[in-house]
Design a protein around this motif. Sequence first.
Motif, PDB file in Angstrom:
ATOM      1  N   SER A   1      -7.842  -3.105   2.810  1.00 33.74           N
ATOM      2  CA  SER A   1      -8.401  -3.668   4.039  1.00 33.74           C
ATOM      3  C   SER A   1      -9.455  -4.724   3.722  1.00 33.74           C
TER       4      SER A   1
ATOM      5  N   ASN B   1      -6.515   2.271   0.563  1.00 30.79           N
ATOM      6  CA  ASN B   1      -6.303   1.495   1.787  1.00 30.79           C
ATOM      7  C   ASN B   1      -7.577   0.772   2.200  1.00 30.79           C
TER       8      ASN B   1
ATOM      9  N   SER C   1      -0.836   4.776   0.141  1.00 33.67           N
ATOM     10  CA  SER C   1      -1.623   5.971   0.368  1.00 33.67           C
ATOM     11  C   SER C   1      -1.106   6.740   1.572  1.00 33.67           C
TER      12      SER C   1
ATOM     13  N   GLU D   1      -6.105   5.628   7.283  1.00 34.83           N
ATOM     14  CA  GLU D   1      -7.421   4.987   7.264  1.00 34.83           C
ATOM     15  C   GLU D   1      -8.427   5.727   6.396  1.00 34.83           C
TER      16      GLU D   1
ATOM     17  N   THR E   1       0.844  -1.187   0.000  1.00 32.02           N
ATOM     18  CA  THR E   1       0.000   0.000   0.000  1.00 32.02           C
ATOM     19  C   THR E   1       0.883   1.242   0.000  1.00 32.02           C
TER      20      THR E   1
ATOM     21  N   ASP F   1       3.450  -1.346   4.082  1.00 35.07           N
ATOM     22  CA  ASP F   1       2.854  -0.016   3.963  1.00 35.07           C
ATOM     23  C   ASP F   1       3.972   0.984   3.697  1.00 35.07           C
TER      24      ASP F   1
END
Length: 202
Positions: free
Chosen positions: A24, A20, A11, A15, A9, A42
């Motif tokens: 998830s 993302n 971004s 959250e 990921t 991440d």
Amino acid sequence: MANRILLVTSSILGEQGQSNALASHLRQRVAERDELSLTHRDLAVESLPHLGLEELSSWQVAAEGRSAEQQVLAERSDRLIEEMQAHDVLVLAVPMYNFGIPSQLKAWFDRVMRAGVTFRYTEQGPEGLVNGKRAVILAARGGQYAGTELDTQTPHLKAMLGMIGIDDVSVVYAEGLAMGEGRRDAALKEARQAIDGLVAGL
């Protein structure tokens, strides 16, 4: 059957990032399958610096001839390549920033695309050395760009993956996310369903 998944990921929104959110959802679906395992990297949390000359040069020195500093620099790329090679499926959750990929993700590609390691040049052209893997791109965009000349992301990502030998690439688009709540909800629902189908096929 493929069962080891590397999820990358990138971004910067944590959250709040829609890419993302797609990542998830994929993690949740993978967790429901005992035969699947997932590693999450991440790049916004564990960011990589831009590739510089000293790090690039460290790759050109044989391992036994590297200085202590060169060993540290070369190990960064070695570690990322080993991680990628240890998995069967590469999943890239990618937001669109100014029509391109995040610089964090580009820094990752700059380490895993290494001449002589993940690809090589031949008289017939470049040859990818990362074999037997597939990739999935989870693309989250505020606008509607797929299939247009403004979607520079998809060709760029496919070109880089193809360069190292990953030609089996699926793309899940979640677009129009900034174009009204109704369009956003519909796009995310469709993307989640596509992810469900991809995970079911692993």
